[in-house]
Design an enzyme around this catalytic site. Structure first.
Site, PDB file in Angstrom:
ATOM      1  N   ARG A   2       0.867  -1.174   0.000  1.00  0.00           N
ATOM      2  CA  ARG A   2       0.000   0.000   0.000  1.00  0.00           C
ATOM      3  C   ARG A   2       0.908   1.230   0.000  1.00  0.00           C
ATOM      4  O   ARG A   2       2.124   1.120   0.185  1.00  0.00           O
ATOM      5  CB  ARG A   2      -0.993   0.016   1.167  1.00  0.00           C
ATOM      6  CG  ARG A   2      -0.674  -0.754   2.381  1.00  0.00           C
ATOM      7  CD  ARG A   2       0.476  -0.212   3.172  1.00  0.00           C
ATOM      8  NE  ARG A   2       0.305   1.194   3.463  1.00  0.00           N
ATOM      9  CZ  ARG A   2       1.250   2.039   3.748  1.00  0.00           C
ATOM     10  NH1 ARG A   2       2.512   1.651   3.764  1.00  0.00           N
ATOM     11  NH2 ARG A   2       1.017   3.307   4.004  1.00  0.00           N
ATOM     12  N   ARG A  18      -7.020  -0.671  -7.730  1.00  0.00           N
ATOM     13  CA  ARG A  18      -7.618   0.256  -6.766  1.00  0.00           C
ATOM     14  C   ARG A  18      -7.824   1.582  -7.485  1.00  0.00           C
ATOM     15  O   ARG A  18      -7.031   1.944  -8.356  1.00  0.00           O
ATOM     16  CB  ARG A  18      -6.739   0.454  -5.515  1.00  0.00           C
ATOM     17  CG  ARG A  18      -6.693  -0.791  -4.619  1.00  0.00           C
ATOM     18  CD  ARG A  18      -5.898  -0.524  -3.345  1.00  0.00           C
ATOM     19  NE  ARG A  18      -6.617   0.334  -2.418  1.00  0.00           N
ATOM     20  CZ  ARG A  18      -6.060   0.890  -1.336  1.00  0.00           C
ATOM     21  NH1 ARG A  18      -4.783   0.697  -1.073  1.00  0.00           N
ATOM     22  NH2 ARG A  18      -6.780   1.651  -0.526  1.00  0.00           N
ATOM     23  N   GLN A  51      -2.357   1.887   9.982  1.00  0.00           N
ATOM     24  CA  GLN A  51      -1.038   1.962   9.353  1.00  0.00           C
ATOM     25  C   GLN A  51      -0.077   2.842  10.166  1.00  0.00           C
ATOM     26  O   GLN A  51       1.136   2.657  10.113  1.00  0.00           O
ATOM     27  CB  GLN A  51      -1.140   2.519   7.933  1.00  0.00           C
ATOM     28  CG  GLN A  51      -1.860   1.618   6.937  1.00  0.00           C
ATOM     29  CD  GLN A  51      -3.345   1.924   6.850  1.00  0.00           C
ATOM     30  OE1 GLN A  51      -3.930   2.482   7.785  1.00  0.00           O
ATOM     31  NE2 GLN A  51      -3.963   1.551   5.751  1.00  0.00           N
ATOM     32  N   ALA A 102       0.812   5.012  -2.292  1.00  0.00           N
ATOM     33  CA  ALA A 102       0.713   5.242  -3.732  1.00  0.00           C
ATOM     34  C   ALA A 102       1.993   4.911  -4.502  1.00  0.00           C
ATOM     35  O   ALA A 102       1.947   4.190  -5.502  1.00  0.00           O
ATOM     36  CB  ALA A 102       0.269   6.686  -3.982  1.00  0.00           C
ATOM     37  N   ASN A 126      -5.894  11.829   0.024  1.00  0.00           N
ATOM     38  CA  ASN A 126      -4.967  11.052   0.856  1.00  0.00           C
ATOM     39  C   ASN A 126      -5.809  10.263   1.863  1.00  0.00           C
ATOM     40  O   ASN A 126      -7.037  10.401   1.915  1.00  0.00           O
ATOM     41  CB  ASN A 126      -3.964  11.986   1.565  1.00  0.00           C
ATOM     42  CG  ASN A 126      -2.830  11.224   2.232  1.00  0.00           C
ATOM     43  OD1 ASN A 126      -2.255  10.312   1.634  1.00  0.00           O
ATOM     44  ND2 ASN A 126      -2.526  11.566   3.469  1.00  0.00           N
ATOM     45  N   LYS A 127      -5.147   9.451   2.637  1.00  0.00           N
ATOM     46  CA  LYS A 127      -5.813   8.577   3.618  1.00  0.00           C
ATOM     47  C   LYS A 127      -6.907   9.317   4.382  1.00  0.00           C
ATOM     48  O   LYS A 127      -6.727  10.459   4.812  1.00  0.00           O
ATOM     49  CB  LYS A 127      -4.752   8.065   4.596  1.00  0.00           C
ATOM     50  CG  LYS A 127      -5.246   7.190   5.726  1.00  0.00           C
ATOM     51  CD  LYS A 127      -5.993   5.966   5.279  1.00  0.00           C
ATOM     52  CE  LYS A 127      -5.194   5.123   4.334  1.00  0.00           C
ATOM     53  NZ  LYS A 127      -6.025   4.115   3.610  1.00  0.00           N
ATOM     54  N   ASP A 143      -2.226  10.355  -2.274  1.00  0.00           N
ATOM     55  CA  ASP A 143      -2.541   9.286  -3.228  1.00  0.00           C
ATOM     56  C   ASP A 143      -2.847   9.830  -4.609  1.00  0.00           C
ATOM     57  O   ASP A 143      -2.683   9.143  -5.611  1.00  0.00           O
ATOM     58  CB  ASP A 143      -3.707   8.448  -2.704  1.00  0.00           C
ATOM     59  CG  ASP A 143      -3.269   7.631  -1.510  1.00  0.00           C
ATOM     60  OD1 ASP A 143      -3.303   8.172  -0.387  1.00  0.00           O
ATOM     61  OD2 ASP A 143      -2.834   6.476  -1.705  1.00  0.00           O
TER      62      ASP A 143
END
Lengths: 338, 338
Positions: free
Chosen positions: B44, B87, B194, B46, B245-246, B235
């Site tokens: 995981r 994804r 994460q 990017a 992003n996350k 990302d």
């Protein structure tokens, strides 16, 4: 589901650490067990802790009554101080112990049995008044919400955090009864997941639509889906309206302000601490690193991880749209009176 | 610790779902296995996904080369489309597949073996360029931080999210090497942790001081302890500087703005998507409810809980202080050129 019940000299306390998987009651006959139950969060939520503490004083009085009548008041006083120190942030704990202390003072010199009986009566009064206050707050709060309301709540300020009906969830229950709730979003509320474990559980049981999110999703929820209100409870409210509540509440208040979403705090008047002029005067409990590094006993972080784990935060009054109490809805500038 | 390694026709991929408890590599010889590994987040981040996808195209080409030479390009094209769709949010995936596609186009009509060899070379070039870009970004970013810096990061934008060194953690590594880091705060980053599992692990291994917090603590951290910068990865970055992003990144950006804390995004130039004029054009992956209702396979919410689980969010450019790339540091108004 009852949070706590007093029966024949025993305090039956729902063990909330086991929810939603197991509904199990602790049967407590020793005030020290009640202190332990408060510390390990078997009972949590400021108003519920207050009621549990009131009954803990009863148990302490029953024990003190076994001994020398002369030392009864002194022994009871010592136990009451221990009970009042079980956790630092929720002021309702101290407030309930102070109410019981006033009973003891009033009955100074009376036989211990009479004092015990009056303490039981006072604890029951605290319990009943809390439920009534929640219903009143529910009605006040529901009136503030629009139709088809999408609301977000944090942690559990529900029936389980109180003696019944709930503070923030009391507002949601009343609004749902009035047909005003489109969706309740529940923050899971790390580290101990009271939102996922308790709030979702309570709302599911009542057939109120609820969607679970992680705490990190609240901002994007407001931006993407839209939200009509954030509604939370409180563990202590300073005289100027600063609010101590579950960690993460402050972030929500900032996010709500950024998105123009009203931010409501719902709490019984006993949560207001006139001795704390502002939030800086509220002690914030910091709890064990294990709560963050582990989940259900399973480690989620490397061994030896350093952690900062404040259990509460303080939201400054200028981010609070209104404070809903059983005496009415307060707006800025906050002046609560006596 | 290597995120991925290509050796004798096999892609060795660190299985990040098992960290920090177990360091274990998947040995992948089929591009479909790489797609599965990307989907289940064994790899995981990017830039790391981009490199893995580049090698997935190599594996697909090796397979296509087994068959009829005439259909080689068509079979490879079909596989590349599958890989590119593994994804939706991270643009580096599509970008890496497009780079490999350009190799195939350039060598149209050449023998499959030659195409495979060139694809291996291109994947290795993507890998090497990513590490170099991260070191460059690290130097640019470190220069922006004050001495004794207290920084907060979200998710893992580290060596593990890239081909080495990291983007956000690359900046932190470079700043630490320059003696500028007082403390790194790591958001645990629910639902998949994460931050707790990967970022704390990486920084511990490098001896960089790190304190873990839950995502809900970030606001109170800024208000109570003070913070000098938020540093995150990305990302996908739209042409106007909006950043996907996350999930949780957007909340941090709002909180940083409220507290006057600089909010830095660090990402290789390949993360910028010129085809997305703004954040509204970035697809946001929504993942399974189980990620929120369960932790390590253990349920943390009642059965049947409804969940909203976006894996990413979009932070509008006006909340981003600067975007650090290997081509330099960009400031608003964002114009990236070609």
């Amino acid at each position: 589901m009852e949070t706590l019940r007093w029966e024949n000299g025993t305090l039956h306390l729902l063990d909330q650490t086991l929810l939603p998987h197991e509904v199990s009651y602790l049967a407590l006959n020793d005030y020290r067990e009640v202190i332990r139950a408060i510390r390990r969060l078997s009972v949590r939520g400021a108003p519920a802790i207050g009621a549990a503490a009131a009954y803990a004083v009863v148990l302490a009085a029953m024990e003190a009554a076994q001994g020398d009548a002369e030392d009864f008041a002194a022994r009871l006083q010592k136990a009451a101080e221990e009970i009042g120190a079980a956790r630092p942030t929720a002021v309702n704990l101290r407030w309930a112990v102070a109410r019981q202390h006033a009973v003891v003072e009033r009955l100074a010199g009376e036989p211990p049995e009479k004092v015990v009986a009056e303490l039981v009566r006072e604890a029951a009064a605290i319990f009943a008044a809390d439920v009534a206050a929640n219903r009143t707050m529910g009605a006040y709060g529901a009136a503030l919400l629009p139709r088809e309301a999408r609301v977000l709540t944090h942690c559990n300020a529900g029936a389980l955090a109180t003696c019944g009906y709930g503070t923030a969830l009391g507002v949601i229950r009343a609004a749902h009864a009035a047909g005003k709730i489109r969706m309740v979003y529940a923050d899971e509320t790390r580290p101990l997941l009271q939102g996922a474990r308790l709030t979702v559980f309570e709302l599911q049981q009542d057939g109120i639509p609820v969607t679970l999110i992680t705490d990190s999703m609240a901002g994007y929820l407001m931006a993407k889906k839209g939200l009509d209100a954030v509604i939370v409870g409180a563990d202590r409210i300073a005289a100027n309206g600063d609010v101590a509540n579950k960690i993460g509440t402050y972030s929500l208040a900032v996010l709500a302000r950024h998105h123009g979403v009203p931010f409501y705090v719902t709490a019984p008047f006993s949560t207001i601490d006139p001795e704390a002029p502002d939030g800086a005067g509220i002690p914030i409990e910091e709890r064990d690193a294990d709560e963050v590094t582990h989940l259900g006993g399973v480690p989620v972080a490397p061994a030896g991880t350093a952690v900062w784990n404040p259990a509460f935060d303080v939201t400054p009054h200028n981010l609070v749209t209104a404070i809903i109490t059983e005496r009415g809805v307060y707006y800025p500038p906050y002046r609560f009176g006596a």
